[in-house]
Design a protein around this motif. Sequence first.
Motif, PDB file in Angstrom:
ATOM      1  N   HIS A 266       0.824  -1.205   0.000  1.00  0.00           N
ATOM      2  CA  HIS A 266       0.000   0.000   0.000  1.00  0.00           C
ATOM      3  C   HIS A 266       0.862   1.260   0.000  1.00  0.00           C
ATOM      4  O   HIS A 266       0.604   2.210  -0.747  1.00  0.00           O
ATOM      5  CB  HIS A 266      -0.922  -0.010   1.227  1.00  0.00           C
ATOM      6  N   CYS A 269       2.547   1.702  -3.403  1.00  0.00           N
ATOM      7  CA  CYS A 269       1.576   2.116  -4.417  1.00  0.00           C
ATOM      8  C   CYS A 269       1.112   3.555  -4.198  1.00  0.00           C
ATOM      9  O   CYS A 269       0.902   4.298  -5.163  1.00  0.00           O
ATOM     10  CB  CYS A 269       0.382   1.158  -4.409  1.00  0.00           C
ATOM     11  N   CYS A 273       1.392   6.573  -6.829  1.00  0.00           N
ATOM     12  CA  CYS A 273       0.236   7.414  -7.127  1.00  0.00           C
ATOM     13  C   CYS A 273       0.572   8.892  -6.905  1.00  0.00           C
ATOM     14  O   CYS A 273       0.142   9.763  -7.666  1.00  0.00           O
ATOM     15  CB  CYS A 273      -0.940   6.992  -6.244  1.00  0.00           C
ATOM     16  N   ILE A 349      -3.794  -3.076  -7.882  1.00  0.00           N
ATOM     17  CA  ILE A 349      -3.743  -1.714  -7.357  1.00  0.00           C
ATOM     18  C   ILE A 349      -3.198  -0.750  -8.404  1.00  0.00           C
ATOM     19  O   ILE A 349      -3.619   0.412  -8.477  1.00  0.00           O
ATOM     20  CB  ILE A 349      -2.877  -1.648  -6.076  1.00  0.00           C
ATOM     21  N   PHE A 352      -5.900   0.786 -10.451  1.00  0.00           N
ATOM     22  CA  PHE A 352      -6.549   1.896  -9.761  1.00  0.00           C
ATOM     23  C   PHE A 352      -5.723   3.174  -9.884  1.00  0.00           C
ATOM     24  O   PHE A 352      -6.263   4.266 -10.080  1.00  0.00           O
ATOM     25  CB  PHE A 352      -6.739   1.559  -8.275  1.00  0.00           C
ATOM     26  N   TRP A 410      -8.377   0.839  -1.933  1.00  0.00           N
ATOM     27  CA  TRP A 410      -8.219   1.608  -3.167  1.00  0.00           C
ATOM     28  C   TRP A 410      -9.549   1.869  -3.858  1.00  0.00           C
ATOM     29  O   TRP A 410      -9.695   2.867  -4.565  1.00  0.00           O
ATOM     30  CB  TRP A 410      -7.217   0.912  -4.091  1.00  0.00           C
TER      31      TRP A 410
END
Length: 442
Positions: A266, A269, A273, A349, A352, A410
């Motif tokens: 997480h 990612c 992002c 992920i 997303f 997500w």
Amino acid sequence: MNCYDRHYLKIALPAALEGLFMILLASTDLILVGALGSLSVAAVSIFLQPRLILLCFSRSLASAVTLVSCNYAGRGEKEPSADLLKKSLFLGALALGLLHGIFFIFLEDILILMGASSDYLPMAMEYSPLALLAVYFTSLTLILQAVQLGYGNTASIMKTNICGNLLNAALSFLLIRGLGPVPAYGVFGAAIGTAAGTLFSLLYAWFLLKREGFFHGGRWIPDTAYFKKVGPLFGSVLSEQGSERMGMVLFSRMAAGLGTVPFAVHSICMNICDIYYDFIMGFGKAGMVSAGQAVGRGSMADWQQYRKRGLRWCLLLSTAACVSILFFEDSLFSIYSSDPALHVLAGPIMVFIALVSYPEALALWGAGILRGSGQTAQVAAYSFLSITFLRPLMTAFFIYVLDMGLIGTWCALFIDQVIRASCAAFLVNRLSAKRGFLPDAG
């Protein structure tokens, strides 16, 4: 490309490139620490939420300073900005110093509250105290650079922050793993690099503003007129920033509760992002500054042009980002970790991350126009609803009711961004539809 595009990009591109370079250089810590294992990644990442909680205060004050100074810039006034800068810096140094001191005293308890587990808490405590000092340096730098942003001088901000982060990256590379006679300090080495880089940025920003004459004239002690001008803007932005932090703390706390490996995925990612988010934020800043300067000039025609230009550029860049992430998702994640177990969890992920580039860009575009137009309370209102209430509730529903695990977090993030983008677009279009209406910058 007309004069509006050129003026808009003159502000947006340096701010966007600065955001991009900063997140890439800041990612160096996570990449280098990632080689030490998932526990080290979790130990460094758990400090992110306390850091952002502290920064929401300095960012709120900086945003208020920017909104006031860009009106001065639109009218061609410089002396009032020097007075504004001195008083804001004095107030920020005292108030933020007290707040950081409180965080230092209760640091371990705060990390536990954020979800730190016993297997990496000692390592997190090794990293966090010096990283906390770095946040204080960053907070003061934000206040200094707020005036530069108000005058559209994003090139100086970019140069300052890139130099500071290059120093951070070099020291982190040297100190995390060690080199020659230099011992390996692990996560503490990452903290040393961060503190040194942020101190450099603070001193360099001070030097540039002093050279430009922003410390000539004015007073240091805030007065009633200062609080009347800055206070309402600060309160509105702080409401937005505070609500975002509350929601993000709950969101991150639930993600941390999924376990060390899912939380490491997480964190990586989220960092990926943030690369596009920090880049496109430069275009949101350009919208805020352009709209604020148009308000200072009293030109609704300019306001409309910058609204349209900003929307077009955000949509074009989001398309490029989405396609790039979908094509290179495995290569991007491999930069941070080569662990096959992490790659398996990260695959969905990354999709997303690609799709969310559209709503997050639209949300930043709309929020920038609204802030520059004096509508900071509206941004605070819908941010409070979406981030503070809806995102944590959706995250809990997806994780605990539907048992969707990491994917659930997500899903909640994506829906939250769509809600904020929709609210921002609606409010901007409502302002635009009011012919002859010139937004009040407060």
